[in-house]
Write a protein that holds these residues in place. Sequence first.
Motif, PDB file in Angstrom:
ATOM      1  N   SER A 170       0.813  -1.218   0.000  1.00 31.80           N
ATOM      2  CA  SER A 170       0.000   0.000   0.000  1.00 31.80           C
ATOM      3  C   SER A 170       0.847   1.269   0.000  1.00 31.80           C
ATOM      4  O   SER A 170       0.322   2.366  -0.111  1.00 31.80           O
ATOM      5  CB  SER A 170      -0.919   0.016   1.220  1.00 31.80           C
ATOM      6  OG  SER A 170      -0.167   0.107   2.422  1.00 31.80           O
ATOM      7  N   GLY A 171       2.172   1.110   0.147  1.00 30.49           N
ATOM      8  CA  GLY A 171       3.054   2.272   0.121  1.00 30.49           C
ATOM      9  C   GLY A 171       3.135   3.016   1.439  1.00 30.49           C
ATOM     10  O   GLY A 171       3.667   4.127   1.500  1.00 30.49           O
ATOM     11  N   ARG A 172       2.611   2.397   2.537  1.00 29.29           N
ATOM     12  CA  ARG A 172       2.634   3.079   3.826  1.00 29.29           C
ATOM     13  C   ARG A 172       3.728   2.545   4.743  1.00 29.29           C
ATOM     14  O   ARG A 172       3.878   3.009   5.866  1.00 29.29           O
ATOM     15  CB  ARG A 172       1.272   2.967   4.517  1.00 29.29           C
ATOM     16  CG  ARG A 172       0.164   3.695   3.768  1.00 29.29           C
ATOM     17  CD  ARG A 172      -0.972   4.081   4.708  1.00 29.29           C
ATOM     18  NE  ARG A 172      -1.555   2.923   5.369  1.00 29.29           N
ATOM     19  CZ  ARG A 172      -2.586   2.238   4.877  1.00 29.29           C
ATOM     20  NH1 ARG A 172      -3.104   2.567   3.705  1.00 29.29           N
ATOM     21  NH2 ARG A 172      -3.094   1.222   5.531  1.00 29.29           N
ATOM     22  N   PHE A 173       4.472   1.557   4.300  1.00 29.69           N
ATOM     23  CA  PHE A 173       5.542   0.986   5.115  1.00 29.69           C
ATOM     24  C   PHE A 173       6.754   1.920   5.077  1.00 29.69           C
ATOM     25  O   PHE A 173       7.206   2.327   4.023  1.00 29.69           O
ATOM     26  CB  PHE A 173       5.909  -0.405   4.569  1.00 29.69           C
ATOM     27  CG  PHE A 173       7.009  -1.088   5.341  1.00 29.69           C
ATOM     28  CD1 PHE A 173       6.838  -1.388   6.674  1.00 29.69           C
ATOM     29  CD2 PHE A 173       8.191  -1.426   4.715  1.00 29.69           C
ATOM     30  CE1 PHE A 173       7.843  -2.031   7.381  1.00 29.69           C
ATOM     31  CE2 PHE A 173       9.197  -2.069   5.408  1.00 29.69           C
ATOM     32  CZ  PHE A 173       9.022  -2.373   6.745  1.00 29.69           C
ATOM     33  N   ARG A 174       7.249   2.280   6.262  1.00 29.40           N
ATOM     34  CA  ARG A 174       8.381   3.200   6.361  1.00 29.40           C
ATOM     35  C   ARG A 174       8.122   4.483   5.549  1.00 29.40           C
ATOM     36  O   ARG A 174       8.944   4.897   4.730  1.00 29.40           O
ATOM     37  CB  ARG A 174       9.668   2.521   5.871  1.00 29.40           C
ATOM     38  CG  ARG A 174      10.149   1.364   6.743  1.00 29.40           C
ATOM     39  CD  ARG A 174      11.310   0.623   6.094  1.00 29.40           C
ATOM     40  NE  ARG A 174      11.913  -0.365   6.985  1.00 29.40           N
ATOM     41  CZ  ARG A 174      12.721  -1.339   6.583  1.00 29.40           C
ATOM     42  NH1 ARG A 174      13.021  -1.449   5.292  1.00 29.40           N
ATOM     43  NH2 ARG A 174      13.238  -2.181   7.444  1.00 29.40           N
ATOM     44  N   SER A 175       6.973   5.075   5.770  1.00 31.94           N
ATOM     45  CA  SER A 175       6.546   6.183   4.912  1.00 31.94           C
ATOM     46  C   SER A 175       7.077   7.550   5.325  1.00 31.94           C
ATOM     47  O   SER A 175       7.142   8.463   4.500  1.00 31.94           O
ATOM     48  CB  SER A 175       5.014   6.231   4.859  1.00 31.94           C
ATOM     49  OG  SER A 175       4.479   6.431   6.160  1.00 31.94           O
ATOM     50  N   ARG A 176       7.448   7.728   6.604  1.00 31.25           N
ATOM     51  CA  ARG A 176       7.910   9.041   7.064  1.00 31.25           C
ATOM     52  C   ARG A 176       9.432   9.112   6.949  1.00 31.25           C
ATOM     53  O   ARG A 176      10.138   8.338   7.588  1.00 31.25           O
ATOM     54  CB  ARG A 176       7.460   9.271   8.504  1.00 31.25           C
ATOM     55  CG  ARG A 176       5.945   9.409   8.649  1.00 31.25           C
ATOM     56  CD  ARG A 176       5.475   9.170  10.059  1.00 31.25           C
ATOM     57  NE  ARG A 176       5.735   7.803  10.487  1.00 31.25           N
ATOM     58  CZ  ARG A 176       5.263   7.280  11.619  1.00 31.25           C
ATOM     59  NH1 ARG A 176       4.526   8.004  12.419  1.00 31.25           N
ATOM     60  NH2 ARG A 176       5.539   6.034  11.947  1.00 31.25           N
ATOM     61  N   VAL A 177       9.919  10.048   6.148  1.00 26.94           N
ATOM     62  CA  VAL A 177      11.341  10.057   5.773  1.00 26.94           C
ATOM     63  C   VAL A 177      11.971  11.423   6.018  1.00 26.94           C
ATOM     64  O   VAL A 177      11.418  12.456   5.615  1.00 26.94           O
ATOM     65  CB  VAL A 177      11.514   9.683   4.278  1.00 26.94           C
ATOM     66  CG1 VAL A 177      13.000   9.533   3.939  1.00 26.94           C
ATOM     67  CG2 VAL A 177      10.758   8.391   3.953  1.00 26.94           C
ATOM     68  N   ILE A 178      13.137  11.421   6.638  1.00 28.83           N
ATOM     69  CA  ILE A 178      13.895  12.652   6.853  1.00 28.83           C
ATOM     70  C   ILE A 178      15.284  12.506   6.242  1.00 28.83           C
ATOM     71  O   ILE A 178      15.902  11.444   6.301  1.00 28.83           O
ATOM     72  CB  ILE A 178      14.013  13.004   8.353  1.00 28.83           C
ATOM     73  CG1 ILE A 178      14.725  14.356   8.518  1.00 28.83           C
ATOM     74  CG2 ILE A 178      14.718  11.906   9.142  1.00 28.83           C
ATOM     75  CD1 ILE A 178      14.690  14.900   9.926  1.00 28.83           C
ATOM     76  N   GLY A 179      15.769  13.577   5.628  1.00 24.60           N
ATOM     77  CA  GLY A 179      17.133  13.617   5.119  1.00 24.60           C
ATOM     78  C   GLY A 179      18.002  14.418   6.079  1.00 24.60           C
ATOM     79  O   GLY A 179      17.630  15.522   6.478  1.00 24.60           O
TER      80      GLY A 179
END
Length: 293
Positions: A41-50
Amino acid sequence: MPIFSSSSSSSRSSKSWILNGLAVGAAMAAVLGARAYLVRSGRFRSRVIGIIPARFASTRFQGKPLVHILGKPMIQRTWERAKLAATLDHVVVATDDEKIAECCQGFGAEVIMTSESCRNGTERCNEALQKLGKKYDIVVNIQGDEPLIEPEIIDGIVKALQAAPNAVFSTAVTSLKPEDAFDPNRVKCVVGSRGYAIYFSRGLIPYNKSGKVNPQFPYLLHLGIQSYDSKFLKIYPELEPTPLQLEEDLEQLKVLENGYKMKVIKVDHETHGVDTPEDVDKIEQFMRERNLS
């Protein structure tokens, strides 16, 4: 009667053990099923910071993040490129140096001050993440000495980690130029058939018995960008330094030596990392030739 009683007790115990095992198995299946669903569904590990780790006291090139490349500090060029990545929800600079912090704040970057005790960029990213106090699933470590990093590469390693639940780390490689084969500043990588890293080295790998570069072999150059599962990042500093990591001075080897999986993507990218003062002239010439401002 005692024999019958013992048999009944044993039978009840066996049934209990089987039922318990089935319950545990069902729970594990539910967890794995949920994870698979999140991946699809594309919600796995969805929050990403660089996070761009930057330090002033580099042994090979002191003050490197602040060196100007065609009129802009290198750290600014890296930050501007990272901001173009579609998968990043947020981009910050992590540093232990006030001069770097002041420079970054001057062009609008958010800065997280970290301690001087961080032994490498991964530990600096972890400290910055803890100080942010916000929850992210993936942390992308964006090397500050890659001022021409392509946003698509950042997006590529993020998506690779999102699609590989059994990996805790992802990175990118590109084709190695023959002239870089024996340069210890150009880290080489070998990758297995399923796309997971086998080893990294400052030496040429694989190394054939002739001792020469095989022009027919697709050697791989490691690009200095990597992403981590945030839960793994928290435990990384607690892992003891490993022999191969110390010998090669490559932090990703500690990940492999401890048995964790690292997903690797291959990209078509002409690397322009800045490791020495001489590299500045090279990258400026490259940018002038291609009218890059």
